[in-house]
Design a protein around this motif. Structure first.
Motif, PDB file in Angstrom:
ATOM      1  N   HIS A   1       0.816  -1.222   0.000  1.00 47.47           N
ATOM      2  CA  HIS A   1       0.000   0.000   0.000  1.00 47.47           C
ATOM      3  C   HIS A   1       0.853   1.277   0.000  1.00 47.47           C
ATOM      4  CE1 HIS A   1      -3.019  -2.997   0.978  1.00 47.47           C
ATOM      5  NE2 HIS A   1      -3.940  -2.110   0.655  1.00 47.47           N
ATOM      6  N   SER A   2       1.907   1.250  -0.840  1.00 52.86           N
ATOM      7  CA  SER A   2       2.724   2.440  -1.118  1.00 52.86           C
ATOM      8  C   SER A   2       3.629   2.860   0.030  1.00 52.86           C
ATOM      9  CB  SER A   2       1.845   3.637  -1.530  1.00 52.86           C
ATOM     10  OG  SER A   2       1.103   3.324  -2.683  1.00 52.86           O
ATOM     11  N   PHE A   3       3.788   2.018   1.041  1.00 52.59           N
ATOM     12  CA  PHE A   3       4.726   2.350   2.110  1.00 52.59           C
ATOM     13  C   PHE A   3       5.658   1.174   2.353  1.00 52.59           C
ATOM     14  CE2 PHE A   3       5.740   2.970   6.768  1.00 52.59           C
ATOM     15  CZ  PHE A   3       6.689   3.956   6.531  1.00 52.59           C
ATOM     16  N   SER A   4       6.947   1.461   2.352  1.00 48.51           N
ATOM     17  CA  SER A   4       7.971   0.448   2.576  1.00 48.51           C
ATOM     18  C   SER A   4       8.425   0.531   4.027  1.00 48.51           C
ATOM     19  CB  SER A   4       9.144   0.650   1.616  1.00 48.51           C
ATOM     20  OG  SER A   4       8.722   0.381   0.293  1.00 48.51           O
ATOM     21  N   MET A   5       7.827  -0.310   4.853  1.00 49.68           N
ATOM     22  CA  MET A   5       8.076  -0.291   6.286  1.00 49.68           C
ATOM     23  C   MET A   5       9.492  -0.756   6.591  1.00 49.68           C
ATOM     24  SD  MET A   5       4.485  -2.073   7.448  1.00 49.68           S
ATOM     25  CE  MET A   5       2.963  -1.624   6.568  1.00 49.68           C
ATOM     26  N   ASN A   6      10.126  -0.102   7.542  1.00 52.34           N
ATOM     27  CA  ASN A   6      11.425  -0.493   8.118  1.00 52.34           C
ATOM     28  C   ASN A   6      12.632  -0.168   7.261  1.00 52.34           C
ATOM     29  OD1 ASN A   6      10.340  -1.981  10.525  1.00 52.34           O
ATOM     30  ND2 ASN A   6       9.417  -3.216   8.893  1.00 52.34           N
ATOM     31  N   GLN A   7      12.449   0.320   6.045  1.00 48.39           N
ATOM     32  CA  GLN A   7      13.643   0.586   5.236  1.00 48.39           C
ATOM     33  C   GLN A   7      14.399   1.775   5.815  1.00 48.39           C
ATOM     34  OE1 GLN A   7      13.305   1.913   1.191  1.00 48.39           O
ATOM     35  NE2 GLN A   7      11.510   3.168   1.568  1.00 48.39           N
ATOM     36  N   ARG A   8      15.715   1.668   5.804  1.00 46.91           N
ATOM     37  CA  ARG A   8      16.587   2.771   6.202  1.00 46.91           C
ATOM     38  C   ARG A   8      17.948   2.522   5.563  1.00 46.91           C
ATOM     39  NH1 ARG A   8      15.269   3.800  11.111  1.00 46.91           N
ATOM     40  NH2 ARG A   8      17.121   4.708  12.064  1.00 46.91           N
ATOM     41  N   LEU A   9      18.652   3.603   5.274  1.00 44.14           N
ATOM     42  CA  LEU A   9      19.970   3.535   4.666  1.00 44.14           C
ATOM     43  C   LEU A   9      20.939   4.312   5.541  1.00 44.14           C
ATOM     44  CD1 LEU A   9      20.983   3.847   0.961  1.00 44.14           C
ATOM     45  CD2 LEU A   9      22.223   5.145   2.683  1.00 44.14           C
ATOM     46  N   LEU A  10      22.062   3.679   5.862  1.00 43.73           N
ATOM     47  CA  LEU A  10      23.083   4.302   6.689  1.00 43.73           C
ATOM     48  C   LEU A  10      24.399   4.332   5.925  1.00 43.73           C
ATOM     49  CD1 LEU A  10      21.431   1.947   8.663  1.00 43.73           C
ATOM     50  CD2 LEU A  10      22.209   3.670  10.294  1.00 43.73           C
ATOM     51  N   VAL A  11      25.055   5.474   5.920  1.00 42.66           N
ATOM     52  CA  VAL A  11      26.378   5.599   5.313  1.00 42.66           C
ATOM     53  C   VAL A  11      27.390   5.335   6.416  1.00 42.66           C
ATOM     54  CG1 VAL A  11      27.969   7.091   4.061  1.00 42.66           C
ATOM     55  CG2 VAL A  11      25.501   7.285   3.669  1.00 42.66           C
ATOM     56  N   ILE A  12      28.132   4.216   6.304  1.00 40.19           N
ATOM     57  CA  ILE A  12      28.975   3.771   7.421  1.00 40.19           C
ATOM     58  C   ILE A  12      30.471   3.834   7.113  1.00 40.19           C
ATOM     59  CG2 ILE A  12      27.156   2.321   8.370  1.00 40.19           C
ATOM     60  CD1 ILE A  12      28.619  -0.107   7.185  1.00 40.19           C
ATOM     61  N   GLY A  13      30.858   4.350   5.949  1.00 33.35           N
ATOM     62  CA  GLY A  13      32.267   4.470   5.638  1.00 33.35           C
ATOM     63  C   GLY A  13      32.494   5.037   4.261  1.00 33.35           C
ATOM     64  N   GLY A  14      33.795   5.241   3.929  1.00 38.67           N
ATOM     65  CA  GLY A  14      34.136   5.708   2.595  1.00 38.67           C
ATOM     66  C   GLY A  14      35.244   6.724   2.552  1.00 38.67           C
ATOM     67  N   SER A  15      35.563   7.344   3.681  1.00 38.31           N
ATOM     68  CA  SER A  15      36.541   8.432   3.651  1.00 38.31           C
ATOM     69  C   SER A  15      37.980   7.932   3.658  1.00 38.31           C
ATOM     70  CB  SER A  15      36.319   9.356   4.854  1.00 38.31           C
ATOM     71  OG  SER A  15      36.457   8.630   6.071  1.00 38.31           O
ATOM     72  N   ASN A  16      38.184   6.680   4.012  1.00 37.09           N
ATOM     73  CA  ASN A  16      39.540   6.154   4.148  1.00 37.09           C
ATOM     74  C   ASN A  16      39.718   4.948   3.233  1.00 37.09           C
ATOM     75  OD1 ASN A  16      42.088   5.564   5.018  1.00 37.09           O
ATOM     76  ND2 ASN A  16      41.519   4.971   7.104  1.00 37.09           N
ATOM     77  N   VAL A  17      40.177   5.184   1.999  1.00 36.69           N
ATOM     78  CA  VAL A  17      40.344   4.137   0.998  1.00 36.69           C
ATOM     79  C   VAL A  17      41.840   3.976   0.713  1.00 36.69           C
ATOM     80  CG1 VAL A  17      39.697   3.336  -1.305  1.00 36.69           C
ATOM     81  CG2 VAL A  17      38.160   4.842  -0.037  1.00 36.69           C
ATOM     82  N   ALA A  18      42.292   2.728   0.676  1.00 41.68           N
ATOM     83  CA  ALA A  18      43.702   2.459   0.399  1.00 41.68           C
ATOM     84  C   ALA A  18      43.811   1.351  -0.633  1.00 41.68           C
ATOM     85  CB  ALA A  18      44.416   2.046   1.681  1.00 41.68           C
TER      86      ALA A  18
END
Length: 546
Positions: free
Chosen positions: A485-502
């Motif tokens: 019914h047009s709602f996606s319950m519980n979805q969430r997106l977290l950005v947890i890294g990326g600044s330190n790449v080697a």
């Protein structure tokens, strides 16, 4: 107006396309012409299979139960002895499906997954309104798993309710038709009862409602943002207390069922800072009075606006943006790169039996980090209208699985404006285009199904064919949704890294990531982890936050 005449007008007037510059992008693929049922509810599980179900009182479906099995239910309102399926398990890698058995009516129900990955589905209609149903995902190679049902597992009837996972592993079930309250699953000694939520009384429009399937998002402080009708609160569910009342959405038009819009919690970033910001986006819906108008045969144009609010701000205000086209009954999904796809629905009318008109066939990509006025990008259209009772979910490979659409009281395939739709499609956003293949990371480690503790530091190793642009790398974690019914319950997106790449070898790299520090940010359970490079995500892997 006859069905044929309607479709001629539909094509001539161009309702299937959005009139915005730069349209075009993304690809569609028909996966299954028919899975035998209509995809009214969908949940992706951590074994890459999708549980799909509609309702038992549509009548006989187009998929038989195996081995001559039949459901004999004298309380059923349609067919008491039914030898057809009303739920399926869709296996994404093999593009195959098999029937599942539900014993009671799951119509317009809700659900969420547990920390160990079980699907808990709650409520429904008639004999299903107080049922809890448990689906424990099959092990690899197995097809033995099926629904288990718990009679009277709910204290109140739950029909058109919303579920949300909580930091302590429970889930909360909020509202439903004529239910101005909430309860928890599983029950505990500290919270065994049903608890009143006056906000649902205050947002209930007489004889219309406009507050069903409320939009619920877990805020970074552990309280719940609850949006219903045209306004929202921040709610302390532990102490049954409203912490904050947000301004009414500008214009005051309803955005909740049956004037159905949609909503997402935008990506959470800077998770190591003391003050983490959270923003909510609400898009589409129907103007006041549209539902009554639709019942009279007058289909009012849908809302063409989105409203965005920083829910952690001391003085939060809505910012209104205009979409390329009006939309009602659309789905909104977070993509692995942090963008939002708006998909499915119509341009006029409301949710309800044959109350929607003018299918919107073009998805829209919303880019939340772009300046206002440059955030919407219209995509290539599908050829299949997805109206009332359609759904969409994100898959591990970055595609969007789309199914459903049945605005009819029963399964109706002829003689109606929008026939019952049994097909499954996949929409591939532009980041899956072949020309982006060299920019697409491939995760080498950790392995899929790895357990990660809250606050744990870990590294993600990946390969990349093209030259690395280190400043564009991000590690994201997405909670799969229960969509209906047009709602996606519980979805969430977290950005947890990326600044330190080697560099870790030829075309091989390692990036550091830090799991969210609290269940308020990431409730325990399974997530999809991606590496994103220049907005191109890798295929995801499953990780379990424990």
């Amino acid at each position: 107006m006859t069905v044929m005449l309607y479709y001629i007008l539909f094509l001539l007037l161009g309702f299937g396309t959005a009139n915005v510059a730069g349209a075009g992008g993304g690809k569609w693929q028909l996966l299954q012409k028919s899975i035998g049922i209509t995809a009214m509810h969908m949940q992706l599980l951590h074994n890459d299979r999708v549980v799909i179900f509609d309702r038992t009182d549509f009548g006989l479906s187009n998929l038989s139960l195996p081995n001559g099995q039949c459901r004999n239910n004298p309380k059923e309102l349609a067919v008491q002895v039914d030898c057809t399926a009303h739920s399926v398990e869709y296996d994404v890698p093999s593009n195959s499906f098999r029937p599942l058995v539900v014993q009671t009516d799951v119509w317009c129900s809700s659900g969420a997954t547990t920390p160990d990955g079980q699907l808990i589905q709650t409520g429904g209609f008639n004999d299903g309104e107080r049922r809890i149903r448990i689906f424990n995902p099959c092990n690899a190679g197995s097809t033995e798993c099926d629904w288990q049902e718990v009679d009277n597992g709910l204290l109140a009837r739950r029909w058109y309710a919303t579920n949300h996972r909580l930091p302590d592993g429970r889930q909360i079930i909020i509202g439903g038709r004529r239910q101005f309250n909430y309860e928890f699953y599983p029950k505990t000694a500290n919270a065994p009862n049903v608890y009143s939520l006056r906000f649902l009384v205050e947002t209930n429009d007489l004889k219309i409602e406009n507050n069903l399937y409320p939009f619920v998002h877990l805020n970074v402080d552990g309280n719940l943002f609850i949006f219903a009708n045209n306004r929202a609160i921040l709610f302390d569910y532990v102490n049954n207390k409203v912490v904050k009342t947000y301004p009414t959405i500008p214009g005051g038009d309803p955005r909740s069922y049956p004037s159905t819009g949609s909503s997402v919690l935008l990506p959470l970033r800077n998770l190591q800072s003391k003050a983490i910001e959270a923003e909510v986006l609400v898009c589409g819906g129907a103007p006041k009075g549209s539902y009554n108008q639709a019942m009279s045969g007058n289909f009012v144009g849908a809302l063409n606006t989105c409203a965005r609010i920083k829910i952690t701000d001391p003085n939060p205000q809505w910012i209104v943006e205009t979409m390329p086209q009006a939309r009602v009954m659309s789905d909104m999904l977070l993509l692995p790169n942090g963008n939002v796809v708006i998909i499915n629905g119509g341009a006029a009318g409301t949710a309800g039996w044959e109350y929607g008109r003018n299918p919107v066939l073009n998805p829209i990509i919303y880019r939340p980090d772009n300046p206002v006025g440059a955030r919407f990008e219209t995509q290539n259209p599908s050829s299949i209208p997805r109206m009332y009772h359609s759904t969409a979910i994100l898959l591990r490979d970055g595609r969007v699985l789309v199914g459903g659409s049945n605005p009819n009281i029963y399964y109706n395939f002829t003689g109606v404006l929008f026939p019952t739709e049994l097909s499954l499609e996949a929409f591939s956003p532009p980041y899956l285009d072949a020309q982006s293949s060299t920019l697409r990371p491939k995760i080498l480690s950790p392995s899929s199904q790895t357990k990660i503790a809250l606050g744990q530091r870990f590294t993600v190793q990946f390969t990349l064919a093209a030259a690395l642009n280190g400043s564009t790398v991000a590690v994201t974690m997405v909670a799969p949704s229960f969509t209906t019914h047009s709602f996606s319950m519980n979805q969430r997106l977290l950005v947890i890294g990326g600044s330190n790449v080697a560099a870790a070898g030829p075309s091989k790299y390692v990036v550091e990531a830090v799991a969210p520090r609290s269940g308020n940010l990431a409730p325990s359970g399974f997530y999809l982890l991606f590496v994103v490079h220049q907005e191109i995500p890798s295929e995801g892997i499953w990780v379990q936050i424990a």
